[in-house]
Design an enzyme around this catalytic site. Structure first.
Site, PDB file in Angstrom:
ATOM      1  N   THR A 102       0.879  -1.318   0.064  1.00 11.85           N
ATOM      2  CA  THR A 102      -0.087   0.041  -0.031  1.00 11.85           C
ATOM      3  C   THR A 102       0.903   1.273  -0.058  1.00 11.85           C
ATOM      4  O   THR A 102       0.480   2.117  -0.868  1.00 11.85           O
ATOM      5  CB  THR A 102      -0.950   0.079   1.242  1.00 11.85           C
ATOM      6  OG1 THR A 102      -1.674  -1.237   1.531  1.00 11.85           O
ATOM      7  CG2 THR A 102      -1.943   1.231   1.056  1.00 11.85           C
ATOM      8  N   ASP A 117       7.453  -8.288   4.512  1.00 11.08           N
ATOM      9  CA  ASP A 117       6.222  -8.794   5.329  1.00 11.08           C
ATOM     10  C   ASP A 117       6.626 -10.139   5.563  1.00 11.08           C
ATOM     11  O   ASP A 117       7.183 -11.094   4.503  1.00 11.08           O
ATOM     12  CB  ASP A 117       5.151  -8.703   4.485  1.00 11.08           C
ATOM     13  CG  ASP A 117       4.017  -8.697   5.560  1.00 11.08           C
ATOM     14  OD1 ASP A 117       3.189  -7.356   6.015  1.00 11.08           O
ATOM     15  OD2 ASP A 117       3.558  -9.606   5.882  1.00 11.08           O
ATOM     16  N   CYS A 174      -2.586   1.609  14.291  1.00 13.38           N
ATOM     17  CA  CYS A 174      -3.870   1.576  14.499  1.00 13.38           C
ATOM     18  C   CYS A 174      -4.308   1.199  15.853  1.00 13.38           C
ATOM     19  O   CYS A 174      -5.538   0.974  16.271  1.00 13.38           O
ATOM     20  CB  CYS A 174      -4.197   0.011  13.662  1.00 13.38           C
ATOM     21  SG  CYS A 174      -3.753  -1.296  14.182  1.00 13.38           S
ATOM     22  N   GLU A 225      -6.365   6.052  13.288  1.00 13.77           N
ATOM     23  CA  GLU A 225      -5.024   5.749  12.870  1.00 13.77           C
ATOM     24  C   GLU A 225      -3.962   6.768  13.241  1.00 13.77           C
ATOM     25  O   GLU A 225      -4.426   8.038  13.053  1.00 13.77           O
ATOM     26  CB  GLU A 225      -5.182   5.593  11.348  1.00 13.77           C
ATOM     27  CG  GLU A 225      -3.951   4.548  10.666  1.00 13.77           C
ATOM     28  CD  GLU A 225      -4.177   3.158  10.619  1.00 13.77           C
ATOM     29  OE1 GLU A 225      -3.438   2.346  10.027  1.00 13.77           O
ATOM     30  OE2 GLU A 225      -5.168   2.700  10.967  1.00 13.77           O
TER      31      GLU A 225
END
EC number: 2.1.1.35
Length: 407
Positions: A284, A300, A368, A400
């Site tokens: 993203t 990741d 978050c 956020e």
């Protein structure tokens, strides 16, 4: 017990003495009729509104107050933003701008609907075994009404057994809806136990993509082994000039409209040329930055997320590199800016030590969970240069945070 609700706690519950009053507003005069103890908290499970607070508005959702999805829909949006800003002020001791969501209804691009003998919808607040039957979800938008209507037809005409939550019986368990808010593309994912699924394509002819997911475990989850039933393999979403592929098992920010502001804000805070995108997910941030000339390397621990990130890099024609690694394994030296967007548990202690040792010039921390953000900031040998909050989740207490940290 009778009195005036003084304030909201961090979870959005009204506070009256030592009792928490769900779905109340500061300034409400209420009479508490029944109290239940949940863990260590006293919750008003039944109460009567005597006099309304001026902060109250009419909730758009017909099942608000029963459904566990939204907890603040009865509050004016201006006050929701004020409440979230005050929550951060209490936690961090600084004033933080809260950027409002461009839309506060029809903003969610994903909902997971339980399909049960009680109805189609979401769990009742505090009662995992009870489902609140709905006709439409206002925070998702009008497509939800059409999808739910067609699902009822599908179940009735094809005589499909649905989930009995208490007995853990039944074939069809969930319908997951996903929608590209900027593309109009829709994905319907039907989640079942093992068995044979009748062809759903004529019922969901409005969809771009239809999937069947089989959950072969005993876990109550809305995903499983996927099979494409009809239509395209992916739907797409577009944030500014970047296209992202959406798959049933891939994560994407749930508020597309606010996600545009999120990626823009992150790109504003990045310095230098070489960027490390930790917890990159489907790319993203990394792909958005690569499209703007930054040299991006992303990591990741989720192999499928990295596979999707590589696909997203390819369709956007950028040279960003994505690889599989845990946050404990990644080397952070050699980068001008490190972006971290960890899960709710926050940063791994070993990564914090590594960042403190290698001292990249800038860290952009996307969080978050303000509580774990505050904990991590205490441990990082950095100071906050700039911080902003984005309301990604209207009508809930969640938000956020994006912070630029410098040595």
């Amino acid at each position: 017990m009778r009195g005036v609700v003084k304030e909201l706690n961090d979870d959005g519950f009204g506070v009256l003495g030592n009792v928490l009053v769900p779905f109340s507003a500061p300034g409400d005069e209420v009479e508490i009729l029944k109290i239940e103890k949940v863990k260590k908290a006293k919750i008003a499970s039944k109460w009567k509104l005597i006099k309304s607070s001026p902060l109250r508005v009419g909730a758009r959702c017909k099942v608000f107050g029963r459904c566990g999805g939204c907890s603040l829909q009865h509050l004016s949006y201006d006050y929701q933003l004020e409440f979230k800003g005050e929550r951060i002020r209490r936690l961090l001791g600084v004033d933080v701008e809260v950027i409002p969501s461009p839309r506060i209804f029809g903003h969610r691009n994903r909902i997971d609907l339980a399909v049960t003998v009680e109805g189609i919808g979401f769990r009742e607040r505090g009662k995992w075994w009870k489902i609140v039957d709905i006709q439409e979800c206002p925070v998702f938008g009008k497509t939800s009404r059409k999808a739910i209507e067609r699902l009822r037809e599908f179940i009735e005409e094809e005589r499909i057994s649905v989930w009995n939550v208490k007995k853990d019986e039944g074939f069809l368990r969930y319908m997951v809806l996903r929608e590209g808010k900027f593309t109009g593309e829709v994905m319907v994912n039907l989640v079942t136990k093992e068995g044979k699924l009748p062809d759903p394509s004529k019922y969901f002819d409005f969809a771009t993509s239809i999937y069947w997911s089989v959950n072969r475990t005993k876990s109550d989850v809305s995903y499983g082994e996927v099979e494409s039933v009809w239509g395209r393999e992916f739907i797409t979403e577009k944030l500014d000039d970047v296209i992202y592929l959406i798959h049933p098992n891939s994560f994407f920010q749930t508020n597309s409209y606010q996600a545009v502001n999120l990626v823009k804000k992150v790109s504003e805070l990045v310095e230098g040329e070489r960027v490390l995108d930790m917890y990159s997910g489907v790319g993203t941030f990394g792909i958005y930055l690569a499209k703007r000339g930054f040299k991006v390397v992303g990591f990741d621990s989720n192999e499928f997320a990295i596979e999707m990130a590589r696909k997203n890099a390819k369709i956007n024609k950028v040279d960003a590199v994505f690889d599989v690694a845990t946050d404990r394994e990644v080397e952070v030296n050699g980068f001008d800016t490190v972006i971290v967007d960890p899960p709710r548990v926050g940063l791994h202690p070993k990564l914090i030590k590594k960042l403190n040792r290698e001292k990249p010039e800038v860290i952009v921390y996307v969080s978050c969970n303000p509580k774990t953000f505050a904990r991590d900031i205490e441990k990082l040998e950095y100071k906050i240069d700039e911080i902003v909050a984005l309301d990604m989740f209207p009508h809930t207490p969640h938000l956020e945070l994006v912070a630029k940290l410098i040595v």
